[in-house]
Design an enzyme around this catalytic site. Structure first.
Site, PDB file in Angstrom:
ATOM      1  N   CYS A   2       1.587  -1.989  -2.885  1.00 42.11           N
ATOM      2  CA  CYS A   2       2.355  -0.733  -2.741  1.00 42.11           C
ATOM      3  C   CYS A   2       1.481   0.095  -1.661  1.00 42.11           C
ATOM      4  O   CYS A   2       2.108   1.089  -1.333  1.00 42.11           O
ATOM      5  CB  CYS A   2       2.290   0.257  -3.984  1.00 42.11           C
ATOM      6  N   GLU A  40       8.931  -4.101  -8.297  1.00 44.49           N
ATOM      7  CA  GLU A  40       8.600  -2.902  -8.498  1.00 44.49           C
ATOM      8  C   GLU A  40       7.794  -2.593  -7.294  1.00 44.49           C
ATOM      9  O   GLU A  40       6.788  -3.165  -6.703  1.00 44.49           O
ATOM     10  CB  GLU A  40       8.019  -2.862  -9.988  1.00 44.49           C
ATOM     11  N   ARG A  85       4.905   9.173 -13.075  1.00 43.52           N
ATOM     12  CA  ARG A  85       4.918   7.916 -12.089  1.00 43.52           C
ATOM     13  C   ARG A  85       6.510   7.478 -11.780  1.00 43.52           C
ATOM     14  O   ARG A  85       6.849   6.842 -12.608  1.00 43.52           O
ATOM     15  CB  ARG A  85       4.353   6.793 -13.026  1.00 43.52           C
ATOM     16  N   ARG A  87       8.554   5.295  -9.571  1.00 45.96           N
ATOM     17  CA  ARG A  87       8.630   3.746  -9.112  1.00 45.96           C
ATOM     18  C   ARG A  87       9.953   3.499  -8.874  1.00 45.96           C
ATOM     19  O   ARG A  87      10.914   3.727  -9.500  1.00 45.96           O
ATOM     20  CB  ARG A  87       7.811   2.874 -10.051  1.00 45.96           C
TER      21      ARG A  87
END
Length: 247
Positions: A2, A40, A85, A87
């Site tokens: 990421c 993801e 969080r 995502r």
């Protein structure tokens, strides 16, 4: 990875060698033709380079014969995990192998009932996790960290309180010090989260154990790089509900 797309980094995207790994994934998909692809990444993948990066990813999956579904989801809203969080989750079905892929839906929101106290372990006594007067900014921490109901972070020049009452997004480098370390106030004093507590904030089961040979910094890195387990489980259940209809 990421980091190539995260707002915490340089956002070089495909110009970062870590950002080009998707094309290796696409090659594997092309060769293996799995029924389902589940990806993801950070939320910023959607808006990186004006949305062009994500458009390339989606188009490539579609060129490979996949129907693409995606959604940005927060652990606090979809997993009953008290960590902020966000995502993006991408689920792609092979249109040649999965007939009723159009019935797929991401899980719906659920109420957050857990608090940070469900993840924090008051019995921690190991001195390596505690902060004391030997630290140059300890006085600032004492002045600002006054409640056991919040998670804080040292932001180089000041203490930041996560006023939402949940844990801020855990990062891979939070074990190296600096401004990414989540801090809490316990009966024994001010300390950082332990690696086990980081796993708790990722929704790991209580009986999960790190490999014994893993260093402390590696434990923090793995926890920060991980995913929120209950949310992954919920999405997988939705995927299975589609797959099972084909059996």
């Amino acid at each position: 990875p990421c980091q190539a797309f995260s707002i915490a980094g340089k956002q070089l995207g495909f110009d970062d060698t870590r950002g080009t790994l998707f094309f290796d994934v696409a090659d594997i998909i092309d060769r293996r033709q799995p029924d389902v692809v589940f990806l993801e990444n950070v939320k910023n993948l959607c808006s990186h380079d004006g949305g062009r990066t994500f458009k390339v990813i989606k188009l490539r999956l579609e060129e490979l014969g996949y129907a693409v579904f995606y959604k940005v989801m927060n652990a606090t809203e979809y997993a009953n995990v008290p960590q902020n969080r966000e995502r993006i989750f991408i689920v792609a079905f092979n249109k040649e192998k999965v007939e009723n892929y159009e019935s797929f839906e991401f899980p719906s929101e659920i109420r957050l009932t857990k608090t940070i106290h469900d993840c924090i372990e008051e019995s921690v006594a190991d001195n390596r996790y505690f902060y004391d007067a030997r630290m140059s900014h300890y006085d600032e921490l004492v002045k600002a960290i006054t409640s056991a109901d919040y998670v804080y972070q040292w932001r180089r020049q000041y203490v930041r309180q996560n006023k939402s009452g949940v844990c801020p997004t855990l990062t891979a480098n939070m074990g190296t010090g600096g401004h990414n370390v989540p801090l809490i106030l316990t009966k024994s004093g001010i300390r950082k989260l332990t690696p086990r507590e980081c796993l708790n904030f990722q929704g790991y089961p209580a009986d999960f154990q790190f490999p014994s040979e893993l260093s402390e910094s590696a434990k923090y890195k793995q926890a920060g790089n991980s995913v929120v387990v209950p949310l992954i489980d919920r999405i997988c259940q939705q995927i299975l509900s589609v797959i099972n209809r084909n059996l």
